[in-house]
Design a protein around this motif. Structure first.
Motif, PDB file in Angstrom:
ATOM      1  N   ASN A   5      44.821  44.801  28.374  1.00  0.00           N
ATOM      2  CA  ASN A   5      45.990  44.871  28.324  1.00  0.00           C
ATOM      3  C   ASN A   5      46.692  44.701  29.474  1.00  0.00           C
ATOM      4  O   ASN A   5      48.311  45.405  29.546  1.00  0.00           O
ATOM      5  N   GLY A   6      47.135  43.647  30.111  1.00  0.00           N
ATOM      6  CA  GLY A   6      47.514  43.030  31.447  1.00  0.00           C
ATOM      7  C   GLY A   6      47.238  43.961  32.321  1.00  0.00           C
ATOM      8  O   GLY A   6      47.856  43.594  33.111  1.00  0.00           O
ATOM      9  N   THR A   7      46.207  44.884  32.461  1.00  0.00           N
ATOM     10  CA  THR A   7      46.628  45.063  33.726  1.00  0.00           C
ATOM     11  C   THR A   7      44.963  45.447  34.556  1.00  0.00           C
ATOM     12  O   THR A   7      44.293  44.175  34.265  1.00  0.00           O
ATOM     13  N   GLU A   8      44.618  45.451  35.880  1.00  0.00           N
ATOM     14  CA  GLU A   8      43.951  44.806  36.750  1.00  0.00           C
ATOM     15  C   GLU A   8      42.189  46.416  36.041  1.00  0.00           C
ATOM     16  O   GLU A   8      41.600  45.714  36.173  1.00  0.00           O
ATOM     17  N   LYS A   9      42.589  47.016  35.451  1.00  0.00           N
ATOM     18  CA  LYS A   9      41.550  47.600  34.275  1.00  0.00           C
ATOM     19  C   LYS A   9      41.209  47.096  32.965  1.00  0.00           C
ATOM     20  O   LYS A   9      42.839  46.980  32.872  1.00  0.00           O
TER      21      LYS A   9
ATOM     22  N   PRO B 247      42.717  35.770  38.532  1.00  0.00           N
ATOM     23  CA  PRO B 247      43.564  36.794  38.934  1.00  0.00           C
ATOM     24  C   PRO B 247      42.928  38.196  38.939  1.00  0.00           C
ATOM     25  O   PRO B 247      41.773  38.171  38.480  1.00  0.00           O
ATOM     26  N   ARG B 248      43.284  39.322  39.710  1.00  0.00           N
ATOM     27  CA  ARG B 248      43.693  40.381  39.836  1.00  0.00           C
ATOM     28  C   ARG B 248      43.538  40.888  38.235  1.00  0.00           C
ATOM     29  O   ARG B 248      42.998  42.087  37.545  1.00  0.00           O
ATOM     30  N   LYS B 249      44.833  40.708  38.299  1.00  0.00           N
ATOM     31  CA  LYS B 249      45.355  41.056  36.499  1.00  0.00           C
ATOM     32  C   LYS B 249      45.030  40.753  35.129  1.00  0.00           C
ATOM     33  O   LYS B 249      45.250  38.969  35.342  1.00  0.00           O
ATOM     34  N   ILE B 250      44.209  40.563  34.578  1.00  0.00           N
ATOM     35  CA  ILE B 250      43.559  39.916  33.454  1.00  0.00           C
ATOM     36  C   ILE B 250      44.602  39.789  32.429  1.00  0.00           C
ATOM     37  O   ILE B 250      44.804  41.102  31.766  1.00  0.00           O
ATOM     38  N   PRO B 251      45.015  38.818  31.848  1.00  0.00           N
ATOM     39  CA  PRO B 251      45.776  38.804  30.833  1.00  0.00           C
ATOM     40  C   PRO B 251      46.008  39.551  29.447  1.00  0.00           C
ATOM     41  O   PRO B 251      44.567  39.574  29.200  1.00  0.00           O
ATOM     42  N   ALA B 252      46.614  40.014  28.432  1.00  0.00           N
ATOM     43  CA  ALA B 252      45.720  41.093  27.758  1.00  0.00           C
ATOM     44  C   ALA B 252      45.767  40.533  26.607  1.00  0.00           C
ATOM     45  O   ALA B 252      45.907  38.927  25.904  1.00  0.00           O
ATOM     46  N   GLY B 253      44.564  41.046  25.817  1.00  0.00           N
ATOM     47  CA  GLY B 253      43.989  39.567  24.821  1.00  0.00           C
ATOM     48  C   GLY B 253      42.287  40.596  24.695  1.00  0.00           C
ATOM     49  O   GLY B 253      41.749  41.318  25.652  1.00  0.00           O
TER      50      GLY B 253
ATOM     51  N   ILE C 253      34.251  37.284  38.807  1.00  0.00           N
ATOM     52  CA  ILE C 253      34.703  37.374  38.097  1.00  0.00           C
ATOM     53  C   ILE C 253      34.884  35.529  38.042  1.00  0.00           C
ATOM     54  O   ILE C 253      35.774  35.051  38.961  1.00  0.00           O
ATOM     55  N   GLY C 254      34.572  34.745  37.619  1.00  0.00           N
ATOM     56  CA  GLY C 254      35.242  33.610  37.945  1.00  0.00           C
ATOM     57  C   GLY C 254      33.955  32.480  38.341  1.00  0.00           C
ATOM     58  O   GLY C 254      34.307  30.803  38.970  1.00  0.00           O
TER      59      GLY C 254
ATOM     60  N   ALA D 245      40.558  35.369  30.293  1.00  0.00           N
ATOM     61  CA  ALA D 245      41.817  35.143  31.020  1.00  0.00           C
ATOM     62  C   ALA D 245      41.983  33.510  31.126  1.00  0.00           C
ATOM     63  O   ALA D 245      42.870  33.104  31.727  1.00  0.00           O
ATOM     64  N   GLY D 246      40.991  33.290  30.544  1.00  0.00           N
ATOM     65  CA  GLY D 246      41.161  32.007  31.087  1.00  0.00           C
ATOM     66  C   GLY D 246      40.587  30.671  31.130  1.00  0.00           C
ATOM     67  O   GLY D 246      41.124  29.706  31.792  1.00  0.00           O
TER      68      GLY D 246
END
Lengths: 124, 412
Positions: free
Chosen positions: B314-318, B288-294, B156-157, B86-87
């Motif tokens: 995969n860009g979703t919440e899971k 963020p709740r949705k973590i970007p794909a990576g 997270i964070g 998530a950076g």
């Protein structure tokens, strides 16, 4: 000096000391401040955003709408893992943690507790 | 090589000398072990798959429950990986608190191990006293985090709870008590003949073997391999802390004991340093709740060794995939080597010396006949048909009617 029985002195001195354990339940050490025990729900503060339900890792918490702007909370203490994530997620601080930890019941149904205007954390 | 004198003895999965179900098949010639093989997999809980079904916040608590002893290690390794994807820039204070809890966890784990090792060699006095003293650090952990195990400190964070000056004072008081007791245990470990004679030369793992078998943590460090993630790839606040990587060259169980008790002293030093240097500021950043794909891999020096987490989003919440390599999986291969040409009576302490946690380990994938002429790729459709056939034949359950009804969900 390398020799056997290095702990002997300690053992002898322990004979004259009180036991390290407590005689629970007659004696209690007390829970530290901030211990994560049974949850407490204040119905007046709830706005029904359901963030607690969304974040609960085990699905132990259920918020039900019973009337306009009135909510009741049902917590399955058998499912709850006492992580208090719902307390962090709640934007209105309707959920709190208490220091209550002796929650065992003989009847599984009694583990599901309800918080609403009349009921303050007892089984229905 | 088997000859008529060799006897194969199954050791486990249920055995009084083992604390968890795992199986060892040992080949004995008289009292001596000539060969042994490890079989794990009795405790598989499907945690990695379950992680894919839950959100990142929910996963934290599930990941934490991989291990009861090093729960903070797993939760930190997982959150580090997610934060990298998530950076997120985690506040300094949160990193210091993570290190503090990590070191307190190491103290409780090493004291626990010392007691277990004492128990395995029949020195139960040591077990009773170390476990009594371990309560001091357990009380401190419950004071700081709200629980004795499964601390729930990470999010997270950042971290979820701050440390007050009053709590810091309590920690320092407890560290003083523990340091005094640990000095006593160092004296016991280096002067008590019962320990020295029983553990010296037992479970020898040479430096060469430790490297080739990929041993981690105190097991590797006792064989002279100065491998420590805290030094090699600093995470949390370890880059700013001053500590030594403890190694010995005895390569045996006695060396592993010495490494662990001396590491306790390093941990106390680090705890004092953290409480002195901890910066002021926020303890969490908004995630963020949705973590970007990576994808990201994260390493953490758990009390037992290097803990490795891989997370793909995969860009979703899971998460899309979570892979955990617990330290025991890296160390368990070395056990067969350590047992070679040793007596059967050494087996419990040699296994206990790697500080095994088999339920943490049981999530490996075995690929049979990979890359050989016998290997073949089985497509999903064929597997699906095979599974229906298997249930019909072995369990007498016919899924074909149900399967037709839900065919559109199976993507066939």
């Amino acid at each position: 000096m390398i020799r056997p029985g290095r702990m002997f002195k300690q053992l002898v001195s322990s004979f004259f000391k009180k036991p390290a354990t407590l005689n629970y339940p007659a004696e209690r050490s007390g829970m530290p401040e901030g211990f994560r025990g049974k949850l407490k729900f204040t119905p007046d503060k709830c706005i029904g955003c359901l963030m607690c339900m969304r974040d609960c890792p085990t699905g132990a918490i259920k918020i039900k709408k019973i009337a306009e702007k009135q909510f009741e909370c049902e917590i399955d203490l058998g499912k709850c893992i006492y992580c208090a994530q719902c307390v962090d997620s709640c934007p209105k601080k309707a959920l709190e943690i208490t220091q209550e930890f002796e929650l065992a019941k003989l009847d599984r149904k009694k583990l599901t507790v309800v918080f609403n205007a009349e009921n303050k954390g007892e089984a229905r | 090589m088997h000859n008529s004198q060799d006897v194969q003895v199954p050791f486990g999965p249920q055995h009084p000398a083992l604390k968890e179900p795992e199986s060892f098949l040992v080949t004995l010639r008289g009292e001596k072990i000539t060969a042994s093989s490890v079989k794990i997999g009795y405790n598989h809980r499907g945690i990695e798959k379950a992680c894919e079904e839950r959100t990142y916040i929910q996963d934290l608590y599930l990941i934490e429950r991989i291990c009861g002893i090093c729960s903070h290690s797993h939760a930190t390794a997982f959150s580090q990986a997610v934060e990298e994807i998530a950076g997120l820039e985690v506040p300094k204070r949160a990193l210091y608190i993570r290190s503090l809890i990590g070191e307190l966890e190491r103290v409780h784990s090493h004291l626990l191990w010392l007691g277990v090792a004492g128990h395995e060699i029949g020195f139960d006095t040591l077990l009773m006293y170390t476990w009594r003293d371990r309560e001091v650090v357990m009380d401190i952990l419950s004071l700081l985090t709200g629980n004795r195990v499964n601390y729930g400190m990470n999010t997270i964070g950042g971290v979820r709870r701050d440390i007050t000056p009053a709590q810091a004072k309590e920690v320092l008081k407890a560290v003083d008590t523990l340091e005094e007791r640990t000095k006593y245990y160092i004296k016991i470990a280096t002067q008590e003949t019962t320990i020295i004679d029983r553990l010296s030369g037992v479970g020898v793992l040479s430096k060469k073997d430790a490297i080739s078998l990929g041993a981690v943590g105190p097991t590797a460090r006792a064989s002279g391999v100065a491998r420590d993630v805290r030094k090699d790839d600093p995470y949390a606040a370890y880059g700013e802390l001053d500590f030594k990587v403890i190694t010995t060259n005895t390569c045996d169980v006695y060396g592993r004991t010495v490494v662990r008790v001396l590491e306790l002293m390093e941990s106390y030093k680090m705890i004092r340093q953290i409480l002195k240097d901890i910066p002021e500021g926020a303890i969490t950043v908004r995630a963020p709740r949705k973590i970007p794909a990576g994808e990201a891999a994260s390493r953490y020096e758990a009390p037992r060794g290097e803990d490795f987490h891989y997370v793909r989003s995969n860009g979703t919440e899971k998460p899309d995939r979570v892979k955990v390599r617990a330290p025991t999986l890296a160390n368990v291969q070395a056990v067969s080597k350590m047992l070679e040409d040793r007596y059967l009576a050494d087996m419990p302490i040699v296994i206990a010396a790697i500080d095994p946690c088999f339920s943490c380990t049981d999530r490996s994938i075995v690929i049979k006949n990979s890359g050989t002429r016998n290997s073949k790729t089985v497509p999903w459709e064929v597997l699906h048909v095979q599974s229906i056939e298997w249930y019909k034949e072995h369990k007498g359950i016919d899924f074909s009617a149900l399967n037709k009804k839900y065919a559109k969900h199976f993507k066939i």
